[in-house]
Scaffold this motif. Structure first.
Motif, PDB file in Angstrom:
ATOM      1  N   ALA A 184       0.828  -1.199   0.000  1.00 10.89           N
ATOM      2  CA  ALA A 184       0.000   0.000   0.000  1.00 10.89           C
ATOM      3  C   ALA A 184       0.867   1.255   0.000  1.00 10.89           C
ATOM      4  O   ALA A 184       0.542   2.254  -0.672  1.00 10.89           O
ATOM      5  N   GLN A 185       1.960   1.226   0.741  1.00  9.18           N
ATOM      6  CA  GLN A 185       2.863   2.376   0.745  1.00  9.18           C
ATOM      7  C   GLN A 185       3.551   2.540  -0.608  1.00  9.18           C
ATOM      8  O   GLN A 185       3.748   3.665  -1.087  1.00  9.18           O
ATOM      9  N   ARG A 186       3.879   1.421  -1.244  1.00  4.71           N
ATOM     10  CA  ARG A 186       4.465   1.496  -2.593  1.00  4.71           C
ATOM     11  C   ARG A 186       3.448   2.092  -3.570  1.00  4.71           C
ATOM     12  O   ARG A 186       3.796   2.939  -4.408  1.00  4.71           O
ATOM     13  N   ALA A 193     -13.836  -5.122   4.367  1.00 11.60           N
ATOM     14  CA  ALA A 193     -13.089  -4.122   5.127  1.00 11.60           C
ATOM     15  C   ALA A 193     -12.177  -4.773   6.158  1.00 11.60           C
ATOM     16  O   ALA A 193     -12.373  -5.930   6.565  1.00 11.60           O
ATOM     17  N   TRP A 194     -11.172  -4.004   6.586  1.00 12.76           N
ATOM     18  CA  TRP A 194     -10.454  -4.353   7.808  1.00 12.76           C
ATOM     19  C   TRP A 194     -11.380  -4.003   8.967  1.00 12.76           C
ATOM     20  O   TRP A 194     -11.883  -2.875   9.057  1.00 12.76           O
ATOM     21  N   HIS A 218     -13.047   7.241   9.513  1.00 14.81           N
ATOM     22  CA  HIS A 218     -13.801   8.172   8.674  1.00 14.81           C
ATOM     23  C   HIS A 218     -12.904   9.194   7.971  1.00 14.81           C
ATOM     24  O   HIS A 218     -13.432  10.133   7.351  1.00 14.81           O
ATOM     25  N   HIS A 219     -11.578   9.029   8.052  1.00 10.77           N
ATOM     26  CA  HIS A 219     -10.696   9.960   7.355  1.00 10.77           C
ATOM     27  C   HIS A 219     -10.805   9.775   5.841  1.00 10.77           C
ATOM     28  O   HIS A 219     -10.926   8.653   5.343  1.00 10.77           O
ATOM     29  N   ARG A 220     -10.749  10.863   5.139  1.00  7.03           N
ATOM     30  CA  ARG A 220     -10.565  10.833   3.690  1.00  7.03           C
ATOM     31  C   ARG A 220      -9.088  11.128   3.444  1.00  7.03           C
ATOM     32  O   ARG A 220      -8.613  12.231   3.664  1.00  7.03           O
ATOM     33  N   VAL A 257      -6.672   3.890  -1.488  1.00  8.56           N
ATOM     34  CA  VAL A 257      -7.093   3.243  -0.238  1.00  8.56           C
ATOM     35  C   VAL A 257      -6.981   1.732  -0.424  1.00  8.56           C
ATOM     36  O   VAL A 257      -7.698   1.153  -1.251  1.00  8.56           O
ATOM     37  N   PRO A 258      -6.085   1.070   0.320  1.00  9.68           N
ATOM     38  CA  PRO A 258      -5.925  -0.376   0.125  1.00  9.68           C
ATOM     39  C   PRO A 258      -7.151  -1.178   0.542  1.00  9.68           C
ATOM     40  O   PRO A 258      -7.501  -2.173  -0.088  1.00  9.68           O
TER      41      PRO A 258
END
Length: 386
Positions: free
Chosen positions: A23-25, A292-293, A241-243, A266-267
Protein backbone atom coordinates in the motif's frame (compact mmCIF):
# COMPACT_ATOMS: atom_id res chain seq x y z
CA UNK A 1 3.78 28.23 -8.03
CA UNK A 2 2.27 24.81 -7.38
CA UNK A 3 3.19 22.51 -4.50
CA UNK A 4 2.16 18.99 -3.59
CA UNK A 5 1.91 18.90 0.23
CA UNK A 6 2.09 15.51 1.96
CA UNK A 7 3.36 14.13 5.26
CA UNK A 8 3.36 11.22 7.71
CA UNK A 9 4.26 8.44 5.30
CA UNK A 10 5.39 6.22 8.21
CA UNK A 11 7.22 3.89 5.85
CA UNK A 12 7.72 0.50 7.48
CA UNK A 13 4.59 0.64 9.60
CA UNK A 14 2.10 -2.22 9.65
CA UNK A 15 -1.60 -2.19 10.45
CA UNK A 16 -2.41 -4.63 13.25
CA UNK A 17 0.41 -6.91 12.04
CA UNK A 18 -0.70 -6.64 8.39
CA UNK A 19 2.13 -5.38 6.19
CA UNK A 20 1.39 -2.08 4.47
CA UNK A 21 4.45 -2.26 2.24
CA UNK A 22 2.43 -2.76 -0.96
CA UNK A 23 0.00 0.00 0.00
CA UNK A 24 2.86 2.38 0.74
CA UNK A 25 4.47 1.50 -2.59
CA UNK A 26 1.14 2.22 -4.34
CA UNK A 27 0.95 5.59 -2.59
CA UNK A 28 4.48 6.57 -3.64
CA UNK A 29 3.71 5.53 -7.22
CA UNK A 30 0.63 7.73 -7.03
CA UNK A 31 2.65 10.62 -5.56
CA UNK A 32 5.22 10.55 -8.35
CA UNK A 33 2.54 10.19 -11.04
CA UNK A 34 0.56 13.10 -9.55
CA UNK A 35 3.65 15.32 -9.36
CA UNK A 36 4.22 14.69 -13.05
CA UNK A 37 0.59 15.00 -14.15
CA UNK A 38 -0.03 18.21 -12.20
CA UNK A 39 3.35 19.66 -13.22
CA UNK A 40 4.06 20.78 -9.67
CA UNK A 41 7.02 23.00 -8.93
CA UNK A 42 7.93 21.16 -5.71
CA UNK A 43 6.88 18.36 -3.38
CA UNK A 44 6.69 19.20 0.34
CA UNK A 45 6.96 16.35 2.88
CA UNK A 46 6.24 17.55 6.42
CA UNK A 47 7.91 14.84 8.49
CA UNK A 48 7.50 11.27 9.74
CA UNK A 49 8.92 9.80 6.57
CA UNK A 50 9.65 6.59 8.47
CA UNK A 51 7.71 5.00 11.30
CA UNK A 52 10.71 4.52 13.55
CA UNK A 53 14.25 5.75 14.02
CA UNK A 54 15.81 2.59 12.54
CA UNK A 55 13.49 1.60 9.69
CA UNK A 56 13.50 -1.82 8.01
CA UNK A 57 15.44 -2.20 4.79
CA UNK A 58 12.22 -2.57 2.78
CA UNK A 59 11.11 0.89 3.94
CA UNK A 60 14.49 2.42 3.08
CA UNK A 61 14.29 0.92 -0.40
CA UNK A 62 10.83 2.43 -0.93
CA UNK A 63 12.12 5.83 0.18
CA UNK A 64 15.20 5.60 -2.03
CA UNK A 65 13.17 4.64 -5.08
CA UNK A 66 10.70 7.50 -4.62
CA UNK A 67 13.48 10.07 -4.32
CA UNK A 68 15.20 8.79 -7.45
CA UNK A 69 11.98 9.07 -9.44
CA UNK A 70 11.25 12.59 -8.20
CA UNK A 71 14.80 13.64 -9.02
CA UNK A 72 14.47 12.15 -12.51
CA UNK A 73 11.31 14.21 -13.03
CA UNK A 74 13.24 17.32 -12.08
CA UNK A 75 10.73 18.09 -9.31
CA UNK A 76 12.45 19.64 -6.25
CA UNK A 77 11.49 17.95 -2.99
CA UNK A 78 11.73 19.61 0.42
CA UNK A 79 11.47 17.19 3.32
CA UNK A 80 11.79 17.54 7.10
CA UNK A 81 12.25 14.96 9.84
CA UNK A 82 9.33 14.24 12.19
CA UNK A 83 9.15 12.91 15.72
CA UNK A 84 9.20 9.30 14.45
CA UNK A 85 12.32 9.85 12.33
CA UNK A 86 15.93 9.81 13.40
CA UNK A 87 16.98 13.26 12.22
CA UNK A 88 20.63 12.22 12.00
CA UNK A 89 19.95 9.12 9.95
CA UNK A 90 17.45 10.79 7.65
CA UNK A 91 19.86 13.67 7.09
CA UNK A 92 22.81 11.53 5.99
CA UNK A 93 23.93 12.67 2.55
CA UNK A 94 21.70 15.76 2.62
CA UNK A 95 24.35 17.91 0.94
CA UNK A 96 24.77 15.53 -1.97
CA UNK A 97 21.04 14.96 -2.33
CA UNK A 98 20.47 18.70 -2.44
CA UNK A 99 22.43 18.86 -5.68
CA UNK A 100 19.85 16.51 -7.19
CA UNK A 101 16.96 18.65 -5.97
CA UNK A 102 16.15 16.57 -2.87
CA UNK A 103 16.41 18.99 0.05
CA UNK A 104 16.46 17.29 3.47
CA UNK A 105 16.04 19.60 6.45
CA UNK A 106 16.83 17.71 9.65
CA UNK A 107 19.14 20.09 11.57
CA UNK A 108 17.30 22.65 13.74
CA UNK A 109 20.25 25.06 13.46
CA UNK A 110 19.62 25.46 9.71
CA UNK A 111 15.88 26.20 9.91
CA UNK A 112 16.43 29.77 8.66
CA UNK A 113 18.26 28.66 5.49
CA UNK A 114 15.54 28.27 2.89
CA UNK A 115 15.39 26.38 -0.35
CA UNK A 116 14.91 29.15 -2.92
CA UNK A 117 12.54 28.46 -5.79
CA UNK A 118 11.49 30.93 -8.46
CA UNK A 119 8.70 31.50 -10.95
CA UNK A 120 7.73 34.43 -13.17
CA UNK A 121 6.62 36.42 -10.12
CA UNK A 122 9.89 36.11 -8.19
CA UNK A 123 11.38 34.03 -5.41
CA UNK A 124 9.65 31.65 -3.04
CA UNK A 125 11.64 30.87 0.12
CA UNK A 126 10.80 27.40 1.47
CA UNK A 127 11.90 26.91 5.09
CA UNK A 128 12.08 23.43 6.63
CA UNK A 129 11.65 23.22 10.41
CA UNK A 130 12.34 19.65 11.52
CA UNK A 131 10.52 18.30 14.56
CA UNK A 132 11.84 20.26 17.55
CA UNK A 133 12.08 18.25 20.78
CA UNK A 134 11.92 21.10 23.34
CA UNK A 135 14.39 19.73 25.89
CA UNK A 136 17.00 19.08 23.19
CA UNK A 137 16.79 22.34 21.24
CA UNK A 138 15.97 24.91 23.91
CA UNK A 139 19.57 26.06 24.17
CA UNK A 140 20.02 26.23 20.40
CA UNK A 141 17.16 28.72 20.12
CA UNK A 142 17.60 30.46 23.48
CA UNK A 143 13.96 29.71 24.28
CA UNK A 144 12.55 30.90 27.59
CA UNK A 145 10.83 27.57 28.28
CA UNK A 146 11.32 23.98 27.23
CA UNK A 147 7.94 23.57 25.56
CA UNK A 148 6.74 23.34 21.98
CA UNK A 149 5.30 26.84 21.73
CA UNK A 150 8.53 28.43 22.98
CA UNK A 151 10.98 26.54 20.76
CA UNK A 152 8.81 26.67 17.63
CA UNK A 153 8.21 30.37 18.23
CA UNK A 154 11.96 30.98 18.54
CA UNK A 155 12.60 29.02 15.34
CA UNK A 156 9.96 31.05 13.51
CA UNK A 157 11.57 34.27 14.76
CA UNK A 158 14.70 33.18 12.90
CA UNK A 159 12.65 32.46 9.80
CA UNK A 160 11.00 35.88 9.93
CA UNK A 161 14.37 37.58 10.43
CA UNK A 162 15.79 35.86 7.36
CA UNK A 163 12.68 36.67 5.34
CA UNK A 164 12.83 40.35 6.32
CA UNK A 165 16.34 40.55 4.86
CA UNK A 166 15.21 39.25 1.47
CA UNK A 167 13.91 41.35 -1.44
CA UNK A 168 10.44 42.81 -1.06
CA UNK A 169 7.79 40.54 -2.53
CA UNK A 170 9.57 37.30 -1.63
CA UNK A 171 6.89 34.74 -0.89
CA UNK A 172 7.38 32.21 1.89
CA UNK A 173 6.46 28.62 2.76
CA UNK A 174 7.24 26.83 6.01
CA UNK A 175 7.23 23.08 6.67
CA UNK A 176 6.73 22.11 10.32
CA UNK A 177 5.91 19.00 12.32
CA UNK A 178 3.82 20.01 15.32
CA UNK A 179 0.41 19.94 16.99
CA UNK A 180 -1.18 23.30 16.22
CA UNK A 181 -4.14 24.49 18.28
CA UNK A 182 -7.36 23.68 16.47
CA UNK A 183 -6.07 20.47 14.92
CA UNK A 184 -7.95 17.20 15.51
CA UNK A 185 -5.73 14.26 16.58
CA UNK A 186 -6.33 10.53 16.14
CA UNK A 187 -5.12 7.52 18.10
CA UNK A 188 -2.17 6.79 15.82
CA UNK A 189 0.02 9.84 16.52
CA UNK A 190 2.74 9.53 19.12
CA UNK A 191 2.25 11.83 22.11
CA UNK A 192 4.65 14.80 21.92
CA UNK A 193 3.56 16.46 25.16
CA UNK A 194 6.29 18.53 26.81
CA UNK A 195 5.81 20.32 30.11
CA UNK A 196 2.22 19.12 30.04
CA UNK A 197 1.60 21.15 26.86
CA UNK A 198 1.88 19.93 23.28
CA UNK A 199 -0.16 22.39 21.20
CA UNK A 200 1.23 25.58 19.70
CA UNK A 201 -0.89 28.55 18.59
CA UNK A 202 -1.51 29.07 14.88
CA UNK A 203 -0.20 32.63 15.31
CA UNK A 204 3.32 31.22 15.52
CA UNK A 205 3.21 31.05 11.69
CA UNK A 206 2.35 34.73 11.23
CA UNK A 207 4.10 36.48 8.32
CA UNK A 208 4.47 33.39 6.12
CA UNK A 209 2.19 32.71 3.19
CA UNK A 210 1.71 28.96 3.64
CA UNK A 211 2.48 26.52 6.47
CA UNK A 212 2.64 22.87 5.35
CA UNK A 213 2.12 20.88 8.54
CA UNK A 214 2.69 17.28 9.52
CA UNK A 215 2.04 15.15 12.63
CA UNK A 216 -1.76 14.89 12.74
CA UNK A 217 -3.04 12.07 10.55
CA UNK A 218 -6.31 13.66 9.48
CA UNK A 219 -6.26 16.09 6.53
CA UNK A 220 -7.50 19.41 7.90
CA UNK A 221 -7.45 23.16 7.48
CA UNK A 222 -6.42 25.22 10.50
CA UNK A 223 -6.75 28.36 8.34
CA UNK A 224 -6.60 29.00 4.61
CA UNK A 225 -2.82 29.26 4.82
CA UNK A 226 -2.15 26.66 7.54
CA UNK A 227 -2.99 23.05 6.65
CA UNK A 228 -2.30 19.44 7.59
CA UNK A 229 -2.12 17.01 4.70
CA UNK A 230 -2.65 14.06 7.04
CA UNK A 231 -1.20 10.60 6.50
CA UNK A 232 -1.72 9.02 3.06
CA UNK A 233 -2.89 5.76 4.67
CA UNK A 234 -4.89 4.92 7.78
CA UNK A 235 -2.69 3.71 10.63
CA UNK A 236 -5.34 3.09 13.31
CA UNK A 237 -9.04 2.33 13.44
CA UNK A 238 -9.58 5.82 14.87
CA UNK A 239 -9.03 7.00 11.28
CA UNK A 240 -12.08 5.06 10.06
CA UNK A 241 -13.80 8.17 8.67
CA UNK A 242 -10.70 9.96 7.35
CA UNK A 243 -10.57 10.83 3.69
CA UNK A 244 -6.90 10.27 2.86
CA UNK A 245 -5.43 12.84 0.53
CA UNK A 246 -2.72 15.36 -0.33
CA UNK A 247 -2.99 19.10 -0.86
CA UNK A 248 -2.29 20.61 -4.27
CA UNK A 249 -1.41 24.18 -3.28
CA UNK A 250 -1.15 27.10 -5.67
CA UNK A 251 0.74 30.14 -4.38
CA UNK A 252 -0.26 33.26 -6.28
CA UNK A 253 1.91 36.26 -7.21
CA UNK A 254 1.07 38.11 -3.98
CA UNK A 255 1.16 35.01 -1.80
CA UNK A 256 -2.54 34.20 -2.05
CA UNK A 257 -3.30 30.50 -1.46
CA UNK A 258 -5.61 28.15 -3.31
CA UNK A 259 -5.69 24.49 -2.27
CA UNK A 260 -7.30 21.38 -3.72
CA UNK A 261 -7.52 17.96 -2.07
CA UNK A 262 -6.28 15.04 -4.14
CA UNK A 263 -7.31 11.60 -2.89
CA UNK A 264 -4.71 8.90 -2.29
CA UNK A 265 -5.22 5.15 -2.96
CA UNK A 266 -7.09 3.24 -0.24
CA UNK A 267 -5.93 -0.38 0.13
CA UNK A 268 -9.00 -1.44 2.11
CA UNK A 269 -11.76 0.47 3.99
CA UNK A 270 -11.97 0.37 7.79
CA UNK A 271 -14.97 -0.60 9.90
CA UNK A 272 -15.48 -0.42 13.66
CA UNK A 273 -18.31 -2.69 14.74
CA UNK A 274 -19.83 -2.91 18.19
CA UNK A 275 -22.53 -5.13 19.63
CA UNK A 276 -23.35 -8.65 20.72
CA UNK A 277 -21.86 -11.47 18.70
CA UNK A 278 -25.17 -12.77 17.37
CA UNK A 279 -26.11 -9.28 16.17
CA UNK A 280 -22.80 -8.77 14.37
CA UNK A 281 -23.13 -12.14 12.68
CA UNK A 282 -26.75 -11.75 11.67
CA UNK A 283 -27.35 -8.09 10.84
CA UNK A 284 -27.70 -7.80 7.02
CA UNK A 285 -26.82 -4.08 7.20
CA UNK A 286 -23.24 -5.11 7.98
CA UNK A 287 -22.80 -6.93 4.66
CA UNK A 288 -21.07 -3.84 3.26
CA UNK A 289 -18.13 -4.42 5.63
CA UNK A 290 -17.21 -7.92 4.48
CA UNK A 291 -14.29 -6.54 2.44
CA UNK A 292 -13.09 -4.12 5.13
CA UNK A 293 -10.45 -4.35 7.81
CA UNK A 294 -12.65 -4.80 10.87
CA UNK A 295 -12.31 -3.93 14.55
CA UNK A 296 -15.06 -5.64 16.52
CA UNK A 297 -16.01 -4.85 20.10
CA UNK A 298 -18.30 -7.42 21.72
CA UNK A 299 -20.73 -6.28 24.40
CA UNK A 300 -22.06 -9.74 25.39
CA UNK A 301 -22.36 -10.08 29.19
CA UNK A 302 -20.39 -13.34 28.98
CA UNK A 303 -17.50 -13.98 26.63
CA UNK A 304 -18.74 -16.12 23.70
CA UNK A 305 -17.00 -19.32 22.66
CA UNK A 306 -14.36 -18.76 19.94
CA UNK A 307 -15.80 -15.44 18.75
CA UNK A 308 -12.85 -14.57 16.50
CA UNK A 309 -13.37 -17.69 14.38
CA UNK A 310 -17.09 -16.98 14.07
CA UNK A 311 -16.52 -13.34 13.10
CA UNK A 312 -13.82 -14.29 10.58
CA UNK A 313 -16.36 -16.42 8.72
CA UNK A 314 -18.39 -13.30 7.97
CA UNK A 315 -15.60 -10.67 8.02
CA UNK A 316 -12.51 -12.37 6.51
CA UNK A 317 -10.32 -9.32 7.15
CA UNK A 318 -11.09 -8.84 10.84
CA UNK A 319 -7.94 -7.67 12.65
CA UNK A 320 -8.96 -6.67 16.15
CA UNK A 321 -11.33 -8.04 18.76
CA UNK A 322 -12.13 -6.46 22.11
CA UNK A 323 -14.60 -7.22 24.90
CA UNK A 324 -16.54 -4.48 26.66
CA UNK A 325 -19.57 -6.04 28.34
CA UNK A 326 -22.53 -3.71 28.51
CA UNK A 327 -22.66 -2.24 32.05
CA UNK A 328 -26.44 -2.60 31.93
CA UNK A 329 -26.09 -6.36 31.54
CA UNK A 330 -24.66 -6.97 34.97
CA UNK A 331 -21.21 -5.42 34.57
CA UNK A 332 -21.28 -2.21 36.65
CA UNK A 333 -17.67 -1.21 35.97
CA UNK A 334 -16.09 -0.42 32.62
CA UNK A 335 -12.88 -2.23 31.75
CA UNK A 336 -9.56 -0.81 32.90
CA UNK A 337 -8.55 -0.11 29.29
CA UNK A 338 -11.78 1.76 28.69
CA UNK A 339 -11.25 3.95 31.76
CA UNK A 340 -7.79 4.90 30.51
CA UNK A 341 -8.84 5.65 26.94
CA UNK A 342 -7.98 9.20 25.89
CA UNK A 343 -5.89 9.98 28.99
CA UNK A 344 -2.27 11.09 28.85
CA UNK A 345 0.59 9.34 30.65
CA UNK A 346 0.75 12.22 33.14
CA UNK A 347 -2.98 12.02 33.91
CA UNK A 348 -2.71 8.27 34.47
CA UNK A 349 0.22 8.81 36.85
CA UNK A 350 -1.69 11.48 38.78
CA UNK A 351 -4.69 9.15 39.09
CA UNK A 352 -2.40 6.40 40.41
CA UNK A 353 -0.96 8.73 43.06
CA UNK A 354 -4.46 9.76 44.12
CA UNK A 355 -5.58 6.11 44.29
CA UNK A 356 -2.61 4.98 46.39
CA UNK A 357 -2.40 7.98 48.70
CA UNK A 358 -6.03 9.00 48.92
CA UNK A 359 -5.56 12.54 47.57
CA UNK A 360 -4.48 14.07 44.28
CA UNK A 361 -0.95 15.41 43.83
CA UNK A 362 -0.48 19.10 44.62
CA UNK A 363 0.88 21.58 42.01
CA UNK A 364 4.49 20.98 43.07
CA UNK A 365 4.10 17.22 42.77
CA UNK A 366 2.41 17.56 39.37
CA UNK A 367 5.38 19.63 38.22
CA UNK A 368 7.74 16.85 39.33
CA UNK A 369 5.70 14.30 37.37
CA UNK A 370 5.78 16.54 34.28
CA UNK A 371 9.55 16.92 34.56
CA UNK A 372 9.98 13.16 34.88
CA UNK A 373 7.92 12.44 31.74
CA UNK A 374 9.69 15.23 29.82
CA UNK A 375 13.07 13.76 30.79
CA UNK A 376 12.03 10.31 29.57
CA UNK A 377 10.81 11.73 26.22
CA UNK A 378 13.99 13.76 25.79
CA UNK A 379 16.19 10.75 26.53
CA UNK A 380 14.14 8.61 24.13
CA UNK A 381 14.50 11.23 21.39
CA UNK A 382 18.22 11.54 22.05
CA UNK A 383 18.93 7.80 21.95
CA UNK A 384 16.76 7.28 18.86
CA UNK A 385 18.69 10.01 17.09
CA UNK A 386 22.10 8.49 17.86
Amino acid sequence: MRFLHTSDWHLGRSFHRVSLLDAQRAFLDHLVATAAAERVDAVLVAGDVYDRAVPPLSAVELFDGALHRLAELGVPTVMISGNHDSARRLGVGAGLMGRAGIHLRTDPATCDRPVLLADEYGDVAVYGLPYLEPALVRQEFGAERADHAAVLGAAMDRVRADLAARPAGTRSVVLAHAFVTGGQPSASERDITAGGVQAVPAAVFDAVHYAALGHLHGCQTVSERIRYSGSPLAYSFSEEHHRKSMWLVTLGPAGEVAAERLDTPVPRPLARLRGRLDDLLGDPALDRHTGAWVEATLTDPDRPHEPMAALAERFPHILSLAFEPDPGAGNPAASYARRLRGRTDRQIAEDFVAHVRGRAPDPGERAVLEQAFDAVRAETARTEGD
